[in-house]
Design a protein around this motif. Structure first.
Motif, PDB file in Angstrom:
ATOM      1  N   ASN A  16       0.819  -1.206   0.000  1.00  0.00           N
ATOM      2  CA  ASN A  16       0.000   0.000   0.000  1.00  0.00           C
ATOM      3  C   ASN A  16       0.856   1.260   0.000  1.00  0.00           C
ATOM      4  OD1 ASN A  16       0.786   0.556   2.765  1.00  0.00           O
ATOM      5  ND2 ASN A  16      -0.674  -1.011   3.406  1.00  0.00           N
ATOM      6  N   ARG A  17       0.182   2.390   0.163  1.00  0.00           N
ATOM      7  CA  ARG A  17       0.882   3.672   0.093  1.00  0.00           C
ATOM      8  C   ARG A  17       1.940   3.802   1.180  1.00  0.00           C
ATOM      9  NH1 ARG A  17      -2.804   8.947  -0.148  1.00  0.00           N
ATOM     10  NH2 ARG A  17      -3.433   7.791  -2.030  1.00  0.00           N
ATOM     11  N   PHE A  18       1.671   3.246   2.357  1.00  0.00           N
ATOM     12  CA  PHE A  18       2.666   3.337   3.427  1.00  0.00           C
ATOM     13  C   PHE A  18       3.916   2.532   3.078  1.00  0.00           C
ATOM     14  CE2 PHE A  18       4.722   1.784   7.264  1.00  0.00           C
ATOM     15  CZ  PHE A  18       4.984   2.983   7.907  1.00  0.00           C
ATOM     16  N   HIS A  19       3.738   1.315   2.540  1.00  0.00           N
ATOM     17  CA  HIS A  19       4.892   0.529   2.124  1.00  0.00           C
ATOM     18  C   HIS A  19       5.703   1.283   1.076  1.00  0.00           C
ATOM     19  CE1 HIS A  19       2.393  -3.005   3.551  1.00  0.00           C
ATOM     20  NE2 HIS A  19       3.544  -3.200   4.174  1.00  0.00           N
ATOM     21  N   ALA A  20       5.007   1.910   0.131  1.00  0.00           N
ATOM     22  CA  ALA A  20       5.693   2.660  -0.921  1.00  0.00           C
ATOM     23  C   ALA A  20       6.489   3.811  -0.331  1.00  0.00           C
ATOM     24  CB  ALA A  20       4.671   3.177  -1.944  1.00  0.00           C
ATOM     25  N   GLY A  21       5.886   4.514   0.634  1.00  0.00           N
ATOM     26  CA  GLY A  21       6.600   5.619   1.271  1.00  0.00           C
ATOM     27  C   GLY A  21       7.792   5.144   2.075  1.00  0.00           C
ATOM     28  N   MET A  22       7.619   4.052   2.809  1.00  0.00           N
ATOM     29  CA  MET A  22       8.711   3.501   3.591  1.00  0.00           C
ATOM     30  C   MET A  22       9.878   3.091   2.689  1.00  0.00           C
ATOM     31  SD  MET A  22       8.571   0.382   6.411  1.00  0.00           S
ATOM     32  CE  MET A  22       7.875  -0.785   5.233  1.00  0.00           C
ATOM     33  N   LEU A 130      17.590  -0.058   8.432  1.00  0.00           N
ATOM     34  CA  LEU A 130      16.661  -0.084   7.302  1.00  0.00           C
ATOM     35  C   LEU A 130      16.308  -1.501   6.883  1.00  0.00           C
ATOM     36  CD1 LEU A 130      17.899   2.789   4.938  1.00  0.00           C
ATOM     37  CD2 LEU A 130      15.921   2.771   6.459  1.00  0.00           C
ATOM     38  N   ILE A 131      17.304  -2.374   6.792  1.00  0.00           N
ATOM     39  CA  ILE A 131      17.017  -3.741   6.358  1.00  0.00           C
ATOM     40  C   ILE A 131      16.128  -4.454   7.372  1.00  0.00           C
ATOM     41  CG2 ILE A 131      18.056  -6.016   5.970  1.00  0.00           C
ATOM     42  CD1 ILE A 131      20.343  -4.677   4.591  1.00  0.00           C
ATOM     43  N   ALA A 132      16.421  -4.261   8.657  1.00  0.00           N
ATOM     44  CA  ALA A 132      15.594  -4.884   9.691  1.00  0.00           C
ATOM     45  C   ALA A 132      14.168  -4.345   9.644  1.00  0.00           C
ATOM     46  CB  ALA A 132      16.209  -4.647  11.068  1.00  0.00           C
ATOM     47  N   MET A 133      14.026  -3.038   9.439  1.00  0.00           N
ATOM     48  CA  MET A 133      12.698  -2.429   9.389  1.00  0.00           C
ATOM     49  C   MET A 133      11.891  -2.950   8.196  1.00  0.00           C
ATOM     50  SD  MET A 133      11.672   1.623   9.151  1.00  0.00           S
ATOM     51  CE  MET A 133      12.276   1.766   7.463  1.00  0.00           C
ATOM     52  N   LEU A 134      12.509  -2.992   7.026  1.00  0.00           N
ATOM     53  CA  LEU A 134      11.807  -3.484   5.844  1.00  0.00           C
ATOM     54  C   LEU A 134      11.425  -4.951   5.999  1.00  0.00           C
ATOM     55  CD1 LEU A 134      13.887  -1.789   2.990  1.00  0.00           C
ATOM     56  CD2 LEU A 134      11.568  -1.212   3.722  1.00  0.00           C
ATOM     57  N   THR A 135      12.294  -5.741   6.612  1.00  0.00           N
ATOM     58  CA  THR A 135      11.985  -7.153   6.843  1.00  0.00           C
ATOM     59  C   THR A 135      10.823  -7.299   7.820  1.00  0.00           C
ATOM     60  OG1 THR A 135      14.294  -7.757   6.459  1.00  0.00           O
ATOM     61  CG2 THR A 135      12.928  -9.376   7.600  1.00  0.00           C
ATOM     62  N   ALA A 143       9.769  -9.306   1.080  1.00  0.00           N
ATOM     63  CA  ALA A 143      10.937  -8.852   1.841  1.00  0.00           C
ATOM     64  C   ALA A 143      12.197  -8.817   0.985  1.00  0.00           C
ATOM     65  CB  ALA A 143      11.154  -9.740   3.064  1.00  0.00           C
ATOM     66  N   ASN A 144      12.475  -9.883   0.260  1.00  0.00           N
ATOM     67  CA  ASN A 144      13.692  -9.926  -0.544  1.00  0.00           C
ATOM     68  C   ASN A 144      13.663  -8.905  -1.669  1.00  0.00           C
ATOM     69  OD1 ASN A 144      14.987 -12.211   0.809  1.00  0.00           O
ATOM     70  ND2 ASN A 144      13.305 -13.416  -0.028  1.00  0.00           N
ATOM     71  N   THR A 145      12.494  -8.708  -2.258  1.00  0.00           N
ATOM     72  CA  THR A 145      12.363  -7.706  -3.319  1.00  0.00           C
ATOM     73  C   THR A 145      12.585  -6.314  -2.763  1.00  0.00           C
ATOM     74  OG1 THR A 145      10.800  -9.109  -4.517  1.00  0.00           O
ATOM     75  CG2 THR A 145      10.830  -6.773  -5.074  1.00  0.00           C
ATOM     76  N   PHE A 146      12.001  -6.013  -1.603  1.00  0.00           N
ATOM     77  CA  PHE A 146      12.216  -4.714  -0.960  1.00  0.00           C
ATOM     78  C   PHE A 146      13.708  -4.446  -0.779  1.00  0.00           C
ATOM     79  CE2 PHE A 146       8.011  -3.749   1.500  1.00  0.00           C
ATOM     80  CZ  PHE A 146       7.334  -3.761   0.292  1.00  0.00           C
ATOM     81  N   ILE A 147      14.400  -5.419  -0.222  1.00  0.00           N
ATOM     82  CA  ILE A 147      15.810  -5.222   0.088  1.00  0.00           C
ATOM     83  C   ILE A 147      16.649  -5.154  -1.188  1.00  0.00           C
ATOM     84  CG2 ILE A 147      17.821  -6.261   1.243  1.00  0.00           C
ATOM     85  CD1 ILE A 147      15.816  -7.306   3.350  1.00  0.00           C
ATOM     86  N   ALA A 148      16.263  -5.925  -2.206  1.00  0.00           N
ATOM     87  CA  ALA A 148      16.965  -5.856  -3.481  1.00  0.00           C
ATOM     88  C   ALA A 148      16.862  -4.462  -4.091  1.00  0.00           C
ATOM     89  CB  ALA A 148      16.396  -6.898  -4.451  1.00  0.00           C
ATOM     90  N   SER A 366      18.878 -10.851   7.713  1.00  0.00           N
ATOM     91  CA  SER A 366      17.747 -10.197   8.360  1.00  0.00           C
ATOM     92  C   SER A 366      16.636 -11.181   8.679  1.00  0.00           C
ATOM     93  CB  SER A 366      17.217  -9.092   7.440  1.00  0.00           C
ATOM     94  OG  SER A 366      16.130  -8.426   8.037  1.00  0.00           O
ATOM     95  N   GLN A 367      16.438 -12.164   7.819  1.00  0.00           N
ATOM     96  CA  GLN A 367      15.353 -13.115   8.023  1.00  0.00           C
ATOM     97  C   GLN A 367      15.781 -14.346   8.812  1.00  0.00           C
ATOM     98  OE1 GLN A 367      12.944 -13.542   4.249  1.00  0.00           O
ATOM     99  NE2 GLN A 367      14.462 -12.084   3.531  1.00  0.00           N
ATOM    100  N   TYR A 368      17.059 -14.524   8.976  1.00  0.00           N
ATOM    101  CA  TYR A 368      17.554 -15.700   9.682  1.00  0.00           C
ATOM    102  C   TYR A 368      17.362 -15.588  11.193  1.00  0.00           C
ATOM    103  CZ  TYR A 368      20.650 -19.556  10.974  1.00  0.00           C
ATOM    104  OH  TYR A 368      21.154 -20.718  11.491  1.00  0.00           O
ATOM    105  N   TYR A 369      17.438 -14.370  11.700  1.00  0.00           N
ATOM    106  CA  TYR A 369      17.400 -14.163  13.152  1.00  0.00           C
ATOM    107  C   TYR A 369      16.050 -13.599  13.590  1.00  0.00           C
ATOM    108  CZ  TYR A 369      22.475 -14.736  12.914  1.00  0.00           C
ATOM    109  OH  TYR A 369      23.729 -15.231  12.703  1.00  0.00           O
TER     110      TYR A 369
END
Length: 455
Positions: A16-22, A130-135, A143-148, A366-369
């Motif tokens: 959504n719009r919040f994800h896009a802004g983040m 940032l990576i932890a927040m996006l995850t 998640a992986n697409t965001f970080i990529a 980020s996703q392992y822990y």
């Protein structure tokens, strides 16, 4: 009373719009993160002349920023899990923007060096947060697409630094180039609302109203009315997050991740610095060698985006291991190629499978822990990786002084890629914490054991 599993609530959200802004503001910060780090190279010739610096002194000043990044990644990564990621992220943005902007009024090398180190501290703290927040807040399969996407903006920052320097250096001087670094500081009030602390921190500290607000932003269609009991996050373990990296059967995974990061960044930085020289040694003109560098970085962007998509589909580990093997093979073959078209393809593949795979490695960590220790894990892995980044250029220099055949030089640079693949192979995807099975969502092997707190 309604029971809500936080992980499922977030996973079920639509983009959504919040994800896009983040994501937008995260990419904006990363752009200036990289801008501040590498703009020194653009103004270096002017500074050497103005301050009468020799190459050794100029090189040392460049290293202060990298050393600051290593310290900042570890320090701020740990603090983010203790104090909250939003607070540490804002402090990191303020620190690197302010320090870099003040470089523009530094009267001499000493003050400039101190500011470079302070800026590096702030830069180092950005990525773990940032990576932890996006995850934490990515919908399922994103998640992986965001970080990529996020990691690709490192390259955008490098391009921005080059263009700004070309535009401002001739007319306004090197000072103005650094003043541009203050832009994130000026826009901080606009991006502030898109920074979120982890659900684990909000739940653990009893900040339930903030947790409700965060979840409502991420999944506005979800039901949060009335009394709610929140579940789905692992209890914060006793002791420091650093200690937690080695408890509950995580020790092997942690050590192997550190080995992989060290080897990968050794390979990447070594190749990035020495590829033009190696190709000149192989008999190619300098202009052709610089073309290889451009192709290498284009491959990195394409590889990061593609591997992010593949990781969301198949799992990060299933993508990383073969990619590092392919990177080693393509690097080795570079030493034997004599056709320009084939060489360019091999360089493109090398960029995609080294830099691209390394970028996705952050997503894996980020996703392992579990969420409560995620920033600490990313910060320490990044810090150890920076040691490899420091060793890489020296490693290449030693190889060249040995006057080895060019094929052997490429082979030696390829070997760390095999070590990285082997290390990731030995990272266990599933472990047990407090006697309960951690959820192994494909590659996203982070814990999701029950822990609840009533509103």
């Amino acid at each position: 009373m309604t029971t809500i599993n936080i992980r499922d609530f977030i996973a079920e959200a639509r983009f959504n719009r919040f994800h896009a802004g983040m994501l937008f503001w995260s990419c904006f910060i990363i752009t200036f993160d990289m801008y501040d780090l590498i703009v020194y190279g653009s103004v270096l010739p002017v500074l050497m002349k103005e301050w009468s610096m020799d190459p050794i002194q100029a090189g040392a000043i460049g290293s202060y920023g990298i050393f600051g990044m290593m310290v900042g990644a570890i320090l701020f990564g740990i603090l983010a899990d203790k104090l909250g990621r939003k607070r540490v992220l804002m402090a990191s943005v303020i620190l690197f923007s302010l320090a870099s902007a003040l470089c523009g009024i530094a009267p001499g090398p000493l003050e400039f060096s101190i500011l470079r180190f302070l800026g590096g501290l702030g830069i180092g703290g950005i990525l773990p947060c940032l990576i932890a927040m996006l995850t934490d807040y990515a919908p399922k399969g994103r998640a992986n697409t965001f970080i990529a996407v996020l990691m690709c903006f490192f390259s955008v920052g490098g391009i921005l630094a080059a263009f700004v320097s070309m535009l401002l250096l001739p007319s306004l001087g090197w000072h103005a180039v650094y003043f541009v670094a203050a832009l994130p500081l000026l826009l901080l009030p606009f991006m502030h609302k898109y920074f979120l602390d982890s659900p684990a921190v909000l739940l653990g500290k009893g900040r339930i109203s903030e947790l409700r607000t965060a979840l409502a932003k991420v999944n506005p269609a979800g039901e949060l009315r009335g009394n709610v009991e929140f579940t789905g996050l692992q209890d914060r373990e006793a002791g420091s997050p650093v200690r937690a990296l080695f408890t509950h059967r995580r020790a092997l995974g942690t050590i192997m991740i550190w080995v992989a990061f060290f080897m990968c960044l050794l390979m990447i930085n070594g190749v990035s610095i020495w590829l033009p020289k190696l190709m000149v040694t192989a008999g190619y003109a300098l202009n052709s060698s610089l073309t290889f560098m451009i192709v290498l970085n284009v491959g990195a962007i394409a590889g990061t985006l593609l591997l992010g998509k593949l990781s969301d589909k198949w799992g990060v580990k299933k993508v990383l291991v073969p990619m590092f093997v392919i990177s080693a093979i393509s690097l080795t073959l570079l030493g034997y190629g004599n056709n320009m078209a084939i060489l360019l393809v091999l360089v493109f593949i090398t960029g995609a499978c080294t830099m691209g795979a390394q970028n996705i490695s952050y997503s894996f960590v980020s996703q392992y822990y579990p969420s409560f220790m995620r920033s600490t894990a990313i910060g320490l892995a990044s810090g150890v990786g920076r040691l490899g980044a420091i060793v890489g250029p020296t490693f290449g220099g030693v190889l060249l002084t040995m006057n080895l055949p060019v094929q052997m030089n490429f082979l030696f640079f390829a070997i760390p890629g095999l070590f990285a693949a082997l290390a990731f192979t030995f990272v266990p995807l599933a472990s047990r914490a407090r006697g309960a099975q951690e959820r192994d969502n494909g590659p996203e092997a982070f814990a999701a054991n029950s822990a609840s707190r009533a509103t």
